[in-house]
Structures are given as structure tokens and as C-alpha cells.
Design an enzyme around this catalytic site. Structure first.
Site, PDB file in Angstrom:
ATOM      1  N   ASP A  17       0.824  -1.211   0.000  1.00 38.46           N
ATOM      2  CA  ASP A  17       0.000   0.000   0.000  1.00 38.46           C
ATOM      3  C   ASP A  17       0.861   1.266   0.000  1.00 38.46           C
ATOM      4  O   ASP A  17       1.979   1.262   0.514  1.00 38.46           O
ATOM      5  CB  ASP A  17      -0.918  -0.035   1.230  1.00 38.46           C
ATOM      6  CG  ASP A  17      -2.102   0.907   1.080  1.00 38.46           C
ATOM      7  OD1 ASP A  17      -2.329   1.438  -0.032  1.00 38.46           O
ATOM      8  OD2 ASP A  17      -2.815   1.112   2.089  1.00 38.46           O
ATOM      9  N   HIS A  34       3.536   3.164  -8.769  1.00 38.19           N
ATOM     10  CA  HIS A  34       3.456   1.720  -9.040  1.00 38.19           C
ATOM     11  C   HIS A  34       4.770   1.225  -9.665  1.00 38.19           C
ATOM     12  O   HIS A  34       5.248   0.138  -9.364  1.00 38.19           O
ATOM     13  CB  HIS A  34       2.273   1.405  -9.968  1.00 38.19           C
ATOM     14  CG  HIS A  34       0.939   1.758  -9.361  1.00 38.19           C
ATOM     15  ND1 HIS A  34       0.624   1.496  -8.057  1.00 38.19           N
ATOM     16  CD2 HIS A  34      -0.163   2.360  -9.899  1.00 38.19           C
ATOM     17  CE1 HIS A  34      -0.611   1.917  -7.799  1.00 38.19           C
ATOM     18  NE2 HIS A  34      -1.104   2.448  -8.902  1.00 38.19           N
ATOM     19  N   LEU A 128      11.798 -20.823  -4.231  1.00 36.93           N
ATOM     20  CA  LEU A 128      10.936 -19.746  -3.718  1.00 36.93           C
ATOM     21  C   LEU A 128       9.701 -19.695  -4.619  1.00 36.93           C
ATOM     22  O   LEU A 128       9.830 -19.760  -5.844  1.00 36.93           O
ATOM     23  CB  LEU A 128      11.696 -18.405  -3.779  1.00 36.93           C
ATOM     24  CG  LEU A 128      10.880 -17.124  -3.617  1.00 36.93           C
ATOM     25  CD1 LEU A 128      10.296 -17.033  -2.197  1.00 36.93           C
ATOM     26  CD2 LEU A 128      11.759 -15.892  -3.874  1.00 36.93           C
TER      27      LEU A 128
HETATM   28  C1  FPP Z   1      -1.587   0.026  -3.645  1.00 39.86           C
HETATM   29  O1  FPP Z   1      -1.189   1.365  -3.532  1.00 39.86           O
HETATM   30  C2  FPP Z   1      -1.014  -0.560  -4.850  1.00 39.86           C
HETATM   31  C3  FPP Z   1      -1.746  -1.166  -5.841  1.00 39.86           C
HETATM   32  C4  FPP Z   1      -3.211  -1.298  -5.755  1.00 39.86           C
HETATM   33  C5  FPP Z   1      -1.116  -1.665  -7.076  1.00 39.86           C
HETATM   34  C6  FPP Z   1       0.188  -2.350  -6.894  1.00 39.86           C
HETATM   35  C7  FPP Z   1       0.724  -2.721  -8.191  1.00 39.86           C
HETATM   36  C8  FPP Z   1       2.028  -2.754  -8.531  1.00 39.86           C
HETATM   37  C9  FPP Z   1       3.127  -2.432  -7.588  1.00 39.86           C
HETATM   38  C10 FPP Z   1       2.408  -3.111  -9.926  1.00 39.86           C
HETATM   39  C11 FPP Z   1       2.072  -4.530 -10.235  1.00 39.86           C
HETATM   40  C12 FPP Z   1       3.167  -5.139 -10.982  1.00 39.86           C
HETATM   41  C13 FPP Z   1       3.685  -6.338 -10.694  1.00 39.86           C
HETATM   42  C14 FPP Z   1       4.929  -6.731 -11.368  1.00 39.86           C
HETATM   43  C15 FPP Z   1       3.064  -7.302  -9.763  1.00 39.86           C
HETATM   44  P1  FPP Z   1      -2.262   2.519  -3.774  1.00 39.86           P
HETATM   45  O2  FPP Z   1      -2.234   2.862  -5.212  1.00 39.86           O
HETATM   46  O3  FPP Z   1      -3.605   2.102  -3.267  1.00 39.86           O
HETATM   47  O4  FPP Z   1      -1.668   3.666  -2.909  1.00 39.86           O
HETATM   48  P2  FPP Z   1      -2.453   4.857  -2.198  1.00 39.86           P
HETATM   49  O5  FPP Z   1      -3.271   4.223  -1.088  1.00 39.86           O
HETATM   50  O6  FPP Z   1      -1.352   5.705  -1.667  1.00 39.86           O
HETATM   51  O7  FPP Z   1      -3.300   5.533  -3.224  1.00 39.86           O
END
Ligand code: FPP
Length: 231
Positions: A17, A34, A128
Site C-alpha cells: 500500500d 506503481h 521460492l
Molecule cells: C496500492 O497502492 C497498490 C496497488 C493497488 C497496485 C500495486 C501494483 C504494482 C506495484 C504493480 C504490479 C506489478 C507487478 C509486477 C506485480 P495505492 O495505489 O492504493 O496507494 P495509495 O493508497 O497511496 O493511493
């Protein structure tokens, strides 16, 4: 290395998060957060190998994330594509198995094909296991499992049979759940599987997560006394 810890989790589940907030704070678009989040995934996988963690699951896209803008969703899909093509050989070289939980059916065809391909190529590895939760929701997973059981004509089942219908079939339950950014919620992640998980909520946002934070998390887990309802 492992000897340095009194106990280590077998399976770490991570709610990554804070990507959006991390980027906004730096005057950058959410997808930049991201993108940096993917680097934190790479660091974490390296750390899992180094500290001998056998299973790590990342919550990458939830059943609720479709509410986000098309631009953000397409950006996450693009990062997944890039990540798989960049790491294809690395997974094989390091004997890392890649799998997913969740329903990838609504994902773009080329992305589905990449995922199926890398999962096939790495299915026999066991150093893993990395699992990406993709279009995943714990409630959705439970209801899908129940429907499969009903379609098979079951009238009554036990826990083992139920577990065999979950997307996580073959994965041990997560011992340790880490959610970054200071939020303290489960957000529909592995609801059934987290019955006895230990939780840890570091305040930093996911893109900042590095080996130092990983080790600090393991030290936190080391202190936990797990009783599973006993005394
Ligand atoms: C949460 O932070 C993050 C997500 C919902 C997306 C995570 C996705 C990635 C890191 C990329 C995926 C790629 C791979 C290789 C698995 P948020 O956007 O909700 O953060 P915020 O709460 O600060 O808005």
C-alpha cells in the site's frame, strides 16, 4: 543467515500500500508510484532468496481496483508485462516459481498469455514461490470455491476439501502479513487463509520498502508467540 533468526515465516503475504501517496508527495503521477513499487517487489524477492523465505505473495490488483481510472489500470497491466518479460530468465536462473491467485480472465489476452507462459516454465521450481494476487478478492475466491463444490454435486464438505478449491491450493497459509503505508486493514486479502496470521504495519509507503525494512519485519515476526488458540 537463517540461523540468525529464532523463527522465520514460511509464507509472507504483502499488501503493497501507499504507491499513489508516495508518488503524489513527489509531484508525480500515481503510476510512477506503481513503477517504483515494482522495484520494491524486486528487492523483496531478492531478500526472500537471501533470508530463505519459501513463499511470498503480493497483492497486486484487487477485485475492487477496477474502480480506478483506465489510465492507472492500463499502467499496472503494462508494468506486469514489462516485469514478466524482464524477469523471465531470472526466474529460471534462480529457480523461482511464479503463480497467481485471482481471476485473470478479464485481463488483456497478451498479458494472460505471458502469465500462463511464465507459470508453465517455472512450475517445477521450489526454491521460492512468488504469487501475484491478480483481480483477486478473498470473498470472490470463497464464493467461486463454493460454486465449484456445488457444481460437483457436494452436499457437505470438510475444511480440507474446501481448501482444495481455493486459488491458494498448494500454498501454505501466510504466517506473516505485512501492509505498508500505516493503514491497518485486510482489504479483502486472503480472508480464509489469514485465520492465524501475524500482522505488521510499517508506516513507510511500499515504493520505499527495502532490505532494511524487510529484515526489520522479520525481527518483528521473530518476537511473536504463536499459540493457535492454545496456551
Ligand atoms: C496500492 O497502492 C497498490 C496497488 C493497488 C497496485 C500495486 C501494483 C504494482 C506495484 C504493480 C504490479 C506489478 C507487478 C509486477 C506485480 P495505492 O495505489 O492504493 O496507494 P495509495 O493508497 O497511496 O493511493
Amino acid at each position: 543467515m537463517t540461523k540468525l533468526f529464532k523463527q522465520l515465516p514460511t509464507h509472507i503475504a504483502i499488501i503493497m500500500d501507499g504507491n499513489g501517496r508516495w508518488a503524489t508527495k513527489r509531484g508525480m503521477p500515481r503510476n510512477y508510484g506503481h513503477r517504483e513499487g515494482v522495484k520494491a517487489i524486486e528487492r523483496t524477492i531478492e531478500a526472500c532468496l537471501k533470508y530463505n523465505i519459501k513463499y511470498c505473495t503480493f497483492f497486486a490488483f484487487s477485485t475492487e481496483n477496477w474502480k480506478r481510472s483506465k489510465e492507472e489500470i492500463d499502467g499496472i497491466f503494462e508494468l506486469l508485462r514489462e516485469y514478466i518479460s524482464k524477469n523471465d530468465n531470472i526466474f529460471i536462473e534462480k529457480q523461482v516459481k511464479l503463480r497467481h491467485i485471482g481471476e485473470i480472465e478479464p485481463f488483456p489476452d497478451d498479458l494472460k498469455a505471458c502469465l500462463v507462459d511464465i507459470e508453465k516454465k517455472t512450475e517445477d521450481f521450489d526454491k521460492l514461490t512468488i504469487t501475484f494476487a491478480l483481480n483477486y478478492g478473498g470473498r470472490n475466491e470463497i464464493v467461486r470455491a463454493i460454486n465449484k463444490l456445488l457444481q460437483n454435486g457436494n452436499k457437505s464438505i470438510d475444511e480440507q476439501v474446501f481448501l482444495s478449491q481455493l486459488d491458494t491450493k498448494g500454498l501454505p497459509e501466510p504466517d506473516f502479513v505485512i501492509r505498508t503505508s500505516g493503514e491497518q486493514r485486510v482489504s479483502n486479502f486472503m480472508l480464509y487463509q489469514m485465520a492465524y496470521s501475524e500482522f505488521y504495519f510499517p508506516k513507510i509507503c511500499w515504493p520505499s520498502f527495502n532490505e532494511k525494512h524487510f529484515v526489520k519485519s522479520l525481527r518483528e515476526f521473530e518476537k511473536r508467540k504463536r499459540r493457535y488458540g492454545g496456551v
